[in-house]
Design an enzyme around this catalytic site. Structure first.
Site, PDB file in Angstrom:
ATOM      1  N   ARG A  29      50.434  45.644  31.817  1.00 38.51           N
ATOM      2  CA  ARG A  29      51.464  45.667  32.863  1.00 38.51           C
ATOM      3  C   ARG A  29      52.301  44.805  32.550  1.00 38.51           C
ATOM      4  NH1 ARG A  29      46.317  44.458  35.593  1.00 38.51           N
ATOM      5  NH2 ARG A  29      46.685  41.712  35.195  1.00 38.51           N
ATOM      6  N   CYS A  50      28.774  37.932  37.023  1.00 36.60           N
ATOM      7  CA  CYS A  50      27.999  36.926  38.379  1.00 36.60           C
ATOM      8  C   CYS A  50      27.092  37.661  39.478  1.00 36.60           C
ATOM      9  CB  CYS A  50      29.132  36.102  39.095  1.00 36.60           C
ATOM     10  SG  CYS A  50      29.697  35.451  37.883  1.00 36.60           S
TER      11      CYS A  50
END
Length: 561
Positions: A29, A50
């Site tokens: 980016r 997670c």
């Protein structure tokens, strides 16, 4: 005549997931011209690490929902060269070349770099226990697939519930235990220390122990696995546990073998040493994520904090640095949260154990507020512990255990620490209030009020672990709860004088200093102020009976009787 073009600057990133992929996508980016190569030894470069335990437990039903990006999607959107199932076997920092080996066929190749980013993560701790090869880990999608298959096989192989033993009572161990129980397995959890969740202090961990046992988890504390056989796990205590499945969640260590072989220095905690811009001691080699050492935001000591939030941020900041923008690492508070059978457990900063061990003075505050206005349906009680420097009023840490609303209170306190607010400043925070969400005096505000009372000397407190010595020294304990509350359970030796009767019954008080207490500390504070106005010295039992009754102090009395 056409001049030869300069090849684009190449940045090679070893390891994907949180840190590596955050760095790679931010780099693109910021600079469209870069040649960005990500090398990942597993088959998955971007996934919700997670969420893995919850897929094992069937809470997350679609495996695909855990896979955030693929090499193809990353190539299409960010023009990244992502090479999965590929391992970096060597780094030549002098030539700025890495050696690659394809996992599938073993074919080796080399790849040059201008800048090299190490994001190898951490590896599970595997102790030398006989039979440990039977134990499964949970760090990658491949681990998840193996564990899910083993769970399905175990639960389908018997008429009754299958059995599992989880070794380790940290965050992952607790999540795995819950999710195996959710799949109908009978779960035993073995922890070598005297409590689960090391960041918690013992009286807070006791609440978690109670929830685990209430949910049928066979909890073995201060015990260790000595051997693992085909269907059983043997413990040092002599206990023998049935185990169709064994999961090792003992902890993780930084993955540093590749780095050290290339001359990269390690820090005092065994992680890769980096400066505030993530540079290692080897030129053009940088490191981020679980493999690197961080700086504790409250002690300035080196620490290891394997958290996704930290790894993601480090990847983003390093990308800025590599593109010539300003950016540096931040100290860490270790803010973390976990769900244990519907019980939310959250921490930030230091705990009392560490502070006492370091010889640091500490002011301790326990409260047990409702998650929102108590008159609004669904209010749940939470337990909060705040740790404060008594000299500077700086917030040193906090722990909270309960249901709804625990997360936002810990997040507010973590933000207050980062912003340099004192504990007394918490009283003045303007926090959103409506009956479904909080109280006019938010639990965070209440911590500030209690701190102000203690800091100014308006009242004094005593901790649960100090009570036995105070009673032995002759201090009488006055329980100002109602007679019904007292009859339902009381501190041995306490005298019941309900608060609403105390003013008229002052002559019944024993001579000498007093300890007063109620259920959670609020009526105790009122009693302490009443007594002070009548010239009597007293201390309020911090957190009241609710804190004391779950503490090791109460447990030792129960065992003795």
């Amino acid at each position: 005549m056409t001049l030869p073009s300069t090849p684009p600057r190449r940045i090679v990133i070893i390891g994907g997931v949180a840190g590596g992929m955050s760095a790679a996508t931010r780099l693109r980016r910021l600079d469209e011209s870069l040649d960005i190569v990500v090398v990942e030894r597993t088959n998955h470069v971007s996934y919700a690490n997670c969420g893995l335990p919850y897929y094992v437990g069937g809470v997350i039903t679609e495996r695909q929902s855990l896979l955030l990006q693929t090499p193809a999607s990353l190539g299409a959107r960010f023009r990244l060269d992502v090479r999965v199932a590929t391992e970096v076997t060597a780094i030549d920092p002098d030539q700025r070349v890495v050696t690659l080996r394809a996992i599938t066929d073993g074919v080796e190749s080399t790849l040059g770099y201008d800048e090299l980013v190490l994001s190898p993560g951490a590896r599970p701790v595997v102790p030398p226990i006989p039979g440990i090869e039977r134990a499964l880990a949970l760090r990658s999608v491949e681990d998840t697939d193996r564990l899910s298959s083993a769970v399905a096989l175990a639960t389908g192989a018997t008429a009754g519930p299958a059995t599992a033993v989880v070794i380790g009572g940290g965050f992952i161990g607790l999540e795995v235990a819950e999710n195996l129980a959710h799949r109908g397995m009978r779960v035993s959890l073995v922890e070598a220390t005297d409590q689960v969740m090391a960041p918690l202090d013992p009286e807070m961990a006791a609440i978690v122990h109670a929830r685990l046992r209430d949910q049928g988890v066979d909890l073995h504390l201060s015990d260790a696995v000595t051997s693992i056989s085909e269907h059983r796990v043997e413990l040092a205590s002599g206990a023998s546990l049935p185990a169709d499945l064994v999961v090792a969640a003992i902890g993780v260590r930084p993955e540093t073998a590749l780095a050290t072989a290339a001359g990269v220095a390690l820090g005092p905690r065994g992680g890769i040493a980096v400066d505030e811009h993530f540079a290692t001691n080897v030129e053009h080699v940088w490191a981020i994520g679980d493999a690197v050492e961080k700086i504790d935001g409250l002690t300035a000591e080196h620490t290891l904090v394997p958290l996704a939030n930290t790894a993601n941020r480090q990847g983003r900041v390093l990308a800025d640095v590599l593109c010539g923008r300003s950016g540096k690492d931040r100290p860490t508070l270790g803010t973390a949260i976990v769900s244990v059978f519907g019980l939310t457990v959250a921490v930030t900063g230091l705990n009392e154990k560490r502070l006492r061990a370091a010889g640091r003075p500490v002011r301790v505050i326990h409260t047990h507020p409702a998650s929102h206005a108590s008159y609004y349906p669904g209010a749940e009680t939470m337990s909060i512990k705040l740790l404060v420097d008594p000299d500077t009023d700086a917030i040193l840490g906090a722990q909270a255990v309960g249901g709804d609303g625990v997360d936002k209170r810990i997040d507010v306190i973590a933000t207050a620490i980062a912003g340099g607010l004192t504990a007394s400043d918490l009283a003045d925070l303007e926090l959103a209030y409506a009956p479904p969400y909080g109280s006019a005096k938010d639990p965070v505000n209440m911590l500030g009020y209690v701190d102000q009372n203690l800091a100014t000397g308006l009242t004094r407190s005593i901790q649960w672990h100090e009570l036995a010595d105070a009673m032995a020294a002759g201090e009488a304990v006055i329980d100002v709860r109602t007679e019904g509350e007292f009859a339902a359970g009381a501190i041995p030796g306490a005298i019941n004088l309900p608060l609403d009767e105390l003013r008229e019954r002052l002559t019944e008080l024993p001579e000498g200093p007093l300890v007063v207490h109620c259920a959670v500390g609020v009526r105790g504070h009122a009693a302490a102020r009443l007594l002070a106005e009548h010239g009597r010295e007293s201390r309020n039992l911090d957190g009241g009976y609710k804190t004391w009754v779950v503490s090791p102090a109460a447990t030792s009395i129960a065992l003795a009787s």
